[in-house]
Design a protein around this motif. Structure first.
Motif, PDB file in Angstrom:
ATOM      1  N   ALA A  27     -10.087 -21.375  38.000  1.00 46.37           N
ATOM      2  CA  ALA A  27      -9.166 -22.371  38.554  1.00 46.37           C
ATOM      3  C   ALA A  27      -8.929 -22.131  40.036  1.00 46.37           C
ATOM      4  N   ASN A  30     -11.461 -24.005  42.304  1.00 47.31           N
ATOM      5  CA  ASN A  30     -11.493 -25.465  42.341  1.00 47.31           C
ATOM      6  C   ASN A  30     -10.806 -25.945  43.604  1.00 47.31           C
ATOM      7  N   GLY A  33      -7.336 -30.619  42.590  1.00 48.10           N
ATOM      8  CA  GLY A  33      -6.527 -30.416  41.407  1.00 48.10           C
ATOM      9  C   GLY A  33      -7.019 -31.230  40.224  1.00 48.10           C
ATOM     10  N   TYR A  34      -6.425 -30.950  39.089  1.00 45.15           N
ATOM     11  CA  TYR A  34      -6.818 -31.620  37.858  1.00 45.15           C
ATOM     12  C   TYR A  34      -6.634 -33.127  37.969  1.00 45.15           C
ATOM     13  N   TRP A  73     -10.376 -32.492  28.427  1.00 45.79           N
ATOM     14  CA  TRP A  73      -9.983 -31.118  28.152  1.00 45.79           C
ATOM     15  C   TRP A  73     -11.161 -30.158  28.170  1.00 45.79           C
ATOM     16  N   GLY A  77     -11.655 -30.722  33.026  1.00 40.92           N
ATOM     17  CA  GLY A  77     -10.895 -29.481  33.153  1.00 40.92           C
ATOM     18  C   GLY A  77     -10.599 -28.958  31.764  1.00 40.92           C
ATOM     19  N   THR A  78      -9.643 -28.076  31.689  1.00 40.07           N
ATOM     20  CA  THR A  78      -9.278 -27.508  30.401  1.00 40.07           C
ATOM     21  C   THR A  78      -7.943 -28.086  29.946  1.00 40.07           C
ATOM     22  N   GLU A  80      -5.407 -26.366  29.247  1.00 40.50           N
ATOM     23  CA  GLU A  80      -4.381 -25.616  29.975  1.00 40.50           C
ATOM     24  C   GLU A  80      -4.154 -26.221  31.355  1.00 40.50           C
ATOM     25  N   GLU A  81      -5.239 -26.594  32.039  1.00 37.53           N
ATOM     26  CA  GLU A  81      -5.102 -27.242  33.352  1.00 37.53           C
ATOM     27  C   GLU A  81      -4.360 -28.565  33.215  1.00 37.53           C
ATOM     28  N   TYR A  82      -4.677 -29.296  32.161  1.00 30.53           N
ATOM     29  CA  TYR A  82      -4.005 -30.577  31.908  1.00 30.53           C
ATOM     30  C   TYR A  82      -2.503 -30.354  31.729  1.00 30.53           C
ATOM     31  N   LYS A  84      -0.668 -27.865  32.666  1.00 30.94           N
ATOM     32  CA  LYS A  84      -0.054 -27.396  33.900  1.00 30.94           C
ATOM     33  C   LYS A  84       0.112 -28.550  34.896  1.00 30.94           C
ATOM     34  N   ALA A  85      -0.861 -29.441  34.973  1.00 30.67           N
ATOM     35  CA  ALA A  85      -0.793 -30.567  35.911  1.00 30.67           C
ATOM     36  C   ALA A  85       0.272 -31.581  35.511  1.00 30.67           C
TER      37      ALA A  85
END
Length: 188
Positions: A27, A30, A33-34, A73, A77-78, A80-82, A84-85
């Protein structure tokens, strides 16, 4: 001009510490951002069947939901990234619909009974057009957003509908049916 040119040969070797194939960069590496990646993906792939269905208010099947999860997902991204965003619990379908918006044709079809019957006041029709414009642009509509003064042009919903609460409830039912399509519960 007649200087003697000397060539220097430098031989540098680089030690390989480890090799990984098929893994995402971390992450931290990158550059965008997501949300930006997801938005770019939607823009570049708006003809994908699952994105087309969301934009045009067509119900999604279980396979479509699996495809959305795979795209957002695993590819973009993942999970988790989703999470968090989003910073709050936003369903995946609502997030993607916010990126795709709702097509004008789908909005007109959903609200056609309010626009075609001619049984509504000018203020009520204007209110329905405000709803349609919002959903076309943003894909979603929460009740809290309807309380915003700019949403209705400064008019109060109570003033617009007065004692005719049944029509307001019908409009809210249409909004709810549009919003239900971007939840995975609709596929069950």
């Amino acid at each position: 001009l007649k200087k003697e040119m000397k060539t220097k040969v430098i031989n540098i070797t680089d030690d390989v510490l480890f090799e990984r194939e098929g893994e995402r960069f971390t992450a931290e590496s990158n550059l965008e951002g997501y949300y930006e990646r997801a938005s770019r993906y939607v823009t570049e792939n708006e003809d994908k069947p699952v994105l087309y269905k969301l934009k045009n208010n067509i119900p999604l099947s279980k396979e479509d939901w699996d495809e959305l999860e795979k795209i957002f997902w695993h590819e973009v991204g993942t999970a988790e990234e989703y999470k968090k965003a989003m910073q709050k619990d936003v369903p995946l379908g609502k997030f993607v619909r916010s990126l795709t918006g709702l097509s004008e044709e789908a909005a007109h079809a959903a609200f056609s009974e309010f626009l075609d019957e001619g049984l509504f006041t000018e203020a009520q029709i204007h209110f329905v057009h405000c709803i349609m414009d919002w959903i076309i642009a943003y894909g979603t509509l929460d009740k809290e957003e309807m309380n915003d003064d700019e949403f209705t042009g400064g008019d109060d919903i109570v003033d617009i509908f007065g004692d005719n609460i049944a029509d307001f409830q019908r409009i809210m039912a249409v909004i709810a049916s549009i919003c239900l399509l971007y939840t995975s519960d609709a596929a069950d």
